[in-house]
Design a protein around this motif. Structure first.
Motif, PDB file in Angstrom:
ATOM      1  N   UNK A   1       0.824  -1.206   0.000  1.00 43.04           N
ATOM      2  CA  UNK A   1       0.000   0.000   0.000  1.00 43.04           C
ATOM      3  C   UNK A   1       0.864   1.263   0.000  1.00 43.04           C
ATOM      4  N   UNK A   2       2.046   1.173   0.634  1.00 47.72           N
ATOM      5  CA  UNK A   2       2.930   2.346   0.669  1.00 47.72           C
ATOM      6  C   UNK A   2       3.406   2.732  -0.731  1.00 47.72           C
TER       7      UNK A   2
ATOM      8  N   UNK B 221       0.845   8.098  -5.779  1.00 43.18           N
ATOM      9  CA  UNK B 221      -0.186   9.133  -5.743  1.00 43.18           C
ATOM     10  C   UNK B 221       0.428  10.488  -5.366  1.00 43.18           C
ATOM     11  N   UNK B 222       1.367  10.511  -4.434  1.00 41.72           N
ATOM     12  CA  UNK B 222       1.992  11.777  -4.026  1.00 41.72           C
ATOM     13  C   UNK B 222       2.710  12.430  -5.204  1.00 41.72           C
ATOM     14  N   UNK B 223       3.481  11.653  -5.944  1.00 40.57           N
ATOM     15  CA  UNK B 223       4.203  12.215  -7.094  1.00 40.57           C
ATOM     16  C   UNK B 223       3.221  12.619  -8.194  1.00 40.57           C
ATOM     17  N   UNK B 224       2.191  11.779  -8.408  1.00 41.86           N
ATOM     18  CA  UNK B 224       1.229  12.060  -9.478  1.00 41.86           C
ATOM     19  C   UNK B 224       0.430  13.315  -9.189  1.00 41.86           C
ATOM     20  N   UNK B 225       0.128  13.573  -7.921  1.00 41.49           N
ATOM     21  CA  UNK B 225      -0.654  14.759  -7.573  1.00 41.49           C
ATOM     22  C   UNK B 225       0.210  16.020  -7.575  1.00 41.49           C
ATOM     23  N   UNK B 226       1.475  15.894  -7.154  1.00 45.00           N
ATOM     24  CA  UNK B 226       2.355  17.071  -7.112  1.00 45.00           C
ATOM     25  C   UNK B 226       3.109  17.282  -8.413  1.00 45.00           C
ATOM     26  N   UNK B 227       3.298  16.194  -9.182  1.00 45.81           N
ATOM     27  CA  UNK B 227       4.110  16.221 -10.400  1.00 45.81           C
ATOM     28  C   UNK B 227       5.471  16.866 -10.118  1.00 45.81           C
ATOM     29  N   UNK B 228       6.006  16.527  -8.960  1.00 47.36           N
ATOM     30  CA  UNK B 228       7.299  17.058  -8.555  1.00 47.36           C
ATOM     31  C   UNK B 228       7.853  16.118  -7.481  1.00 47.36           C
TER      32      UNK B 228
ATOM     33  N   UNK C  18      -8.200   3.306  -3.908  1.00 48.87           N
ATOM     34  CA  UNK C  18      -7.690   2.229  -3.058  1.00 48.87           C
ATOM     35  C   UNK C  18      -7.145   2.792  -1.754  1.00 48.87           C
ATOM     36  N   UNK C  19      -6.416   3.906  -1.811  1.00 45.59           N
ATOM     37  CA  UNK C  19      -5.876   4.527  -0.603  1.00 45.59           C
ATOM     38  C   UNK C  19      -6.988   5.052   0.299  1.00 45.59           C
ATOM     39  N   UNK C  20      -8.021   5.657  -0.312  1.00 46.22           N
ATOM     40  CA  UNK C  20      -9.135   6.180   0.477  1.00 46.22           C
ATOM     41  C   UNK C  20      -9.848   5.057   1.216  1.00 46.22           C
TER      42      UNK C  20
ATOM     43  N   UNK D 179      -8.776   1.630   8.063  1.00 47.05           N
ATOM     44  CA  UNK D 179      -7.830   1.769   9.168  1.00 47.05           C
ATOM     45  C   UNK D 179      -8.406   2.643  10.277  1.00 47.05           C
ATOM     46  N   UNK D 180      -9.050   3.760   9.880  1.00 49.22           N
ATOM     47  CA  UNK D 180      -9.649   4.654  10.871  1.00 49.22           C
ATOM     48  C   UNK D 180     -10.754   3.951  11.640  1.00 49.22           C
ATOM     49  N   UNK D 181     -11.538   3.135  10.927  1.00 50.81           N
ATOM     50  CA  UNK D 181     -12.623   2.397  11.573  1.00 50.81           C
ATOM     51  C   UNK D 181     -12.069   1.415  12.596  1.00 50.81           C
TER      52      UNK D 181
END
Length: 309
Positions: A3-4, A10-17, A71-73, A79-81
């Motif tokens: 999952x990591x 996702x972090x790179x794809x959202x920031x594109x940096x 998938x992350x959501x 996990x929160x539950x």
């Protein structure tokens, strides 16, 4: 893939940096770059086009992004539950009490525990059953009647109530302000079964005999006490004044009367009890709350220094 790895993508794809994504993930950029390359190698596709000036998503990266975000959501929600459930379980205390416990005690104890954010899981059980369940780790706090085998158990200071006599109002003794145990000679005794609290059962009968009452006929029962007294005018029951029998059977429309015994030769003693090996502070707190609830229900300290407050 773990999952990591999706989280890295996702972090790179959202920031594109890569630099900003690394800071967001609280890691340095070189390890992040390597992890993304590992993901691409495992999937067999390029997810990003990289130049010295910019980072863009490939068609495969664009296709993966919404699925990875979903998938992350879902993972984070699950996990929160689970963490919420774990916290709820951590604030749960399993509390046992005898069948003759008053409803006032149950209401007071659960309300006071609730105010402390503690959820009480209540179960009705005899002294013998509670002792076994405490030692087996199936119960956190119990309300036990003395005497009992206390090895492996700890308790709050004993509290006590005088035992009186519950009888049909037509019984000639019902008009007395108090009676002596010897006055009960010839009466049928209605008492709880010995298996419920062997120590208390034997202690009570021994004290009865020592004060002139040796019952020749004993009927065993708890919840049917009122019914038995109604159909057996020559029967009596031994009960504390605040026990459920007197709460149910005594009142303006009742056909029974509770009379104290002169000199208080009989007493019931009780404590909040827990397994000595259980050092959870929550258990200790719950035991003290239960003891306070007993105090508010007519149980008094045997010694003044023990106190209820």
């Amino acid at each position: 893939m773990e999952i990591r790895h999706l989280r890295y993508f996702v972090a790179v794809a959202e920031d594109l940096h890569f630099g900003r994504a690394a800071a967001r993930l609280h890691m340095s950029q070189p390890p992040l770059t390597k992890r993304i390359m590992d993901v691409e190698r495992e999937l067999g596709v390029r997810l990003f086009d990289r130049t010295n000036r910019r980072v863009t998503l490939t068609p495969e990266g664009l296709e993966l992004l919404p699925k990875a975000q979903a998938a992350l959501a879902a993972f984070d929600e699950a996990s929160a539950c689970l963490r919420g459930s774990a916290r709820a379980r951590a604030r749960r205390v399993r509390v046992g009490f005898p069948p003759d416990t008053s409803t006032d005690f149950v209401a007071t104890a659960t309300e006071q525990l609730r105010k402390l954010g503690i959820h009480a899981e209540l179960s009705e059980a005899t002294t013998a059953e509670q002792r076994d369940r405490l030692l087996a780790g199936q119960l956190d706090v119990g309300v036990l009647r003395w005497p009992y085998e206390s090895r492996g158990l700890s308790s709050t200071a004993p509290l006590s109530q005088p035992v009186g006599v519950l009888m049909a109002t037509e019984n000639p003794l019902a008009s007395h302000s108090e009676i002596e145990l010897a006055d009960l000679a010839g009466h049928t005794l209605i008492y709880f079964p010995r298996s419920m609290a062997p120590g208390l059962y034997d202690e009570t009968l021994a004290n009865c005999r020592a004060h002139g009452f040796s019952p020749t006929n004993i009927e065993h029962g708890i919840r049917m006490v009122y019914s038995l007294l109604s159909v057996m005018p020559n029967a009596i029951a031994l009960s504390v004044e605040h026990g459920f029998t007197s709460r149910w059977a005594s009142g303006p429309h009742s056909k029974t009367t509770w009379v104290p015994i002169k000199g208080t030769p009989l007493k019931w003693r009780t404590s909040a009890v827990w397994r000595t090996a259980n050092r959870d502070p929550l258990t200790q707190t719950a035991a003290q709350v239960v003891a306070q609830a007993l105090c508010s229900d007519g149980w008094l300290p045997e010694k003044a220094e023990a106190g209820c407050g």
